[in-house]
Design a protein around this motif. Structure first.
Motif, mmCIF file in Angstrom:
data_model
loop_
_atom_site.group_PDB
_atom_site.id
_atom_site.type_symbol
_atom_site.label_atom_id
_atom_site.label_comp_id
_atom_site.label_asym_id
_atom_site.label_seq_id
_atom_site.Cartn_x
_atom_site.Cartn_y
_atom_site.Cartn_z
ATOM 1 N N GLN A 147 0.828 -1.207 0.000
ATOM 2 C CA GLN A 147 0.000 0.000 0.000
ATOM 3 C C GLN A 147 0.866 1.262 0.000
ATOM 4 N N GLY B 65 -8.965 -8.175 1.942
ATOM 5 C CA GLY B 65 -9.754 -7.751 0.786
ATOM 6 C C GLY B 65 -8.802 -7.587 -0.370
ATOM 7 N N THR B 66 -9.253 -6.997 -1.480
ATOM 8 C CA THR B 66 -8.322 -6.823 -2.600
ATOM 9 C C THR B 66 -7.423 -5.616 -2.321
ATOM 10 N N ASP C 165 -6.924 -3.137 -4.179
ATOM 11 C CA ASP C 165 -7.623 -1.905 -4.570
ATOM 12 C C ASP C 165 -8.651 -1.475 -3.526
ATOM 13 N N GLU C 166 -9.338 -2.451 -2.943
ATOM 14 C CA GLU C 166 -10.321 -2.111 -1.892
ATOM 15 C C GLU C 166 -9.629 -1.457 -0.700
ATOM 16 N N ILE C 167 -8.492 -2.033 -0.321
ATOM 17 C CA ILE C 167 -7.770 -1.502 0.844
ATOM 18 C C ILE C 167 -7.225 -0.109 0.527
ATOM 19 N N ALA D 213 -8.474 2.039 -1.550
ATOM 20 C CA ALA D 213 -9.609 2.978 -1.551
ATOM 21 C C ALA D 213 -9.966 3.382 -0.119
ATOM 22 N N ALA D 214 -9.932 2.416 0.794
ATOM 23 C CA ALA D 214 -10.268 2.719 2.198
ATOM 24 C C ALA D 214 -9.221 3.665 2.807
#
Ligand code: ADP
Length: 193
Positions: free
Chosen positions: A17, A174-175, A177-179, A181-182
């Motif tokens: 990330q 999660g994926t 991308d999901e992480i 975004a969060a």
């Protein structure tokens, strides 16, 4: 300046990330794990000392990593902000970081804490060990020792920043991308109140 700590246990996805976040926000990435591995590959005295500890799943001494971070901050006077990854890992490191940032008339904006269950962490790290070339990722007992070291010495860093209301917990499963975004959502909230 925008200074962020990406926090979480080994294997929680900080490195992955971090790469996305520095690109998105134009930050300078400061990973003490990467800095230590570079000392190890250059076979410096500091690297040799650190390697014996890292290979046992133990933390390297506070003064060593604080010195590395202090040098890196000095070396980047033009940075728009810093993303701290794998640092601070003890309360002493957190206090030292606050002092160093204060000298630069800045501070930590937010601590983004990735949360991942222990069995998922072990699975991810063993999997990473198949290709990373990291000796600390190949042995399950060492991986569990790193997680224990995290619980004993590092989890208190979140309590330290909690008193200043700087900690936000993020689900680290999660994926990618999901992480991501969060994480972005929380940074946006902090930037725009
Ligand atoms: P991970 O979080 O995936 O275990 P890192 O690359 O952040 O990996 O760190 C690898 C090892 O380097 C740690 O297990 C520890 O021994 C050492 N290390 C990294 N950062 C620090 C720090 N801030 N303080 C003490 N030791 C550190």
């Amino acid at each position: 300046m925008l200074n962020i700590i990406l926090f979480g246990p080994p294997g929680s996805g900080k490195g992955t990330q971090s790469i996305k976040l520095i690109e998105e926000y134009g930050l300078k990435h400061l990973s003490t794990g990467d800095l230590l591995r570079s000392e190890i590959s250059n076979k410096t005295p500091l690297g040799l000392e650190a390697k014996t500890l890292i290979d046992k799943g133990l933390l390297v001494p506070d003064e060593v990593v604080i010195g590395m971070i202090s040098t890196a901050l000095e070396a980047n006077p033009q940075a728009k902000g810093f993303l701290f990854d794998g640092f601070p890992r003890t309360k002493e490191q957190a206090i030292a970081l606050d002092k160093l940032l204060k000298l630069k008339q800045t501070e930590i904006e937010v601590v983004l804490a990735l949360e991942v269950g222990e069995e998922e962490l072990v699975k991810r790290l063993l999997n990473r060990g198949l290709t990373s070339g990291r000796t600390d990722d190949t042995n399950e007992a060492i991986i569990r020792d790193r997680i224990t070291e995290y619980r004993k010495k590092t989890s208190v860093v979140a309590d330290y920043y909690q008193q200043f209301d700087k900690v936000v917990k993020i689900k680290g499963e999660g994926t990618e991308d999901e992480i991501f975004a969060a994480l972005k959502k929380e940074i946006t909230k902090r930037l725009h109140g």
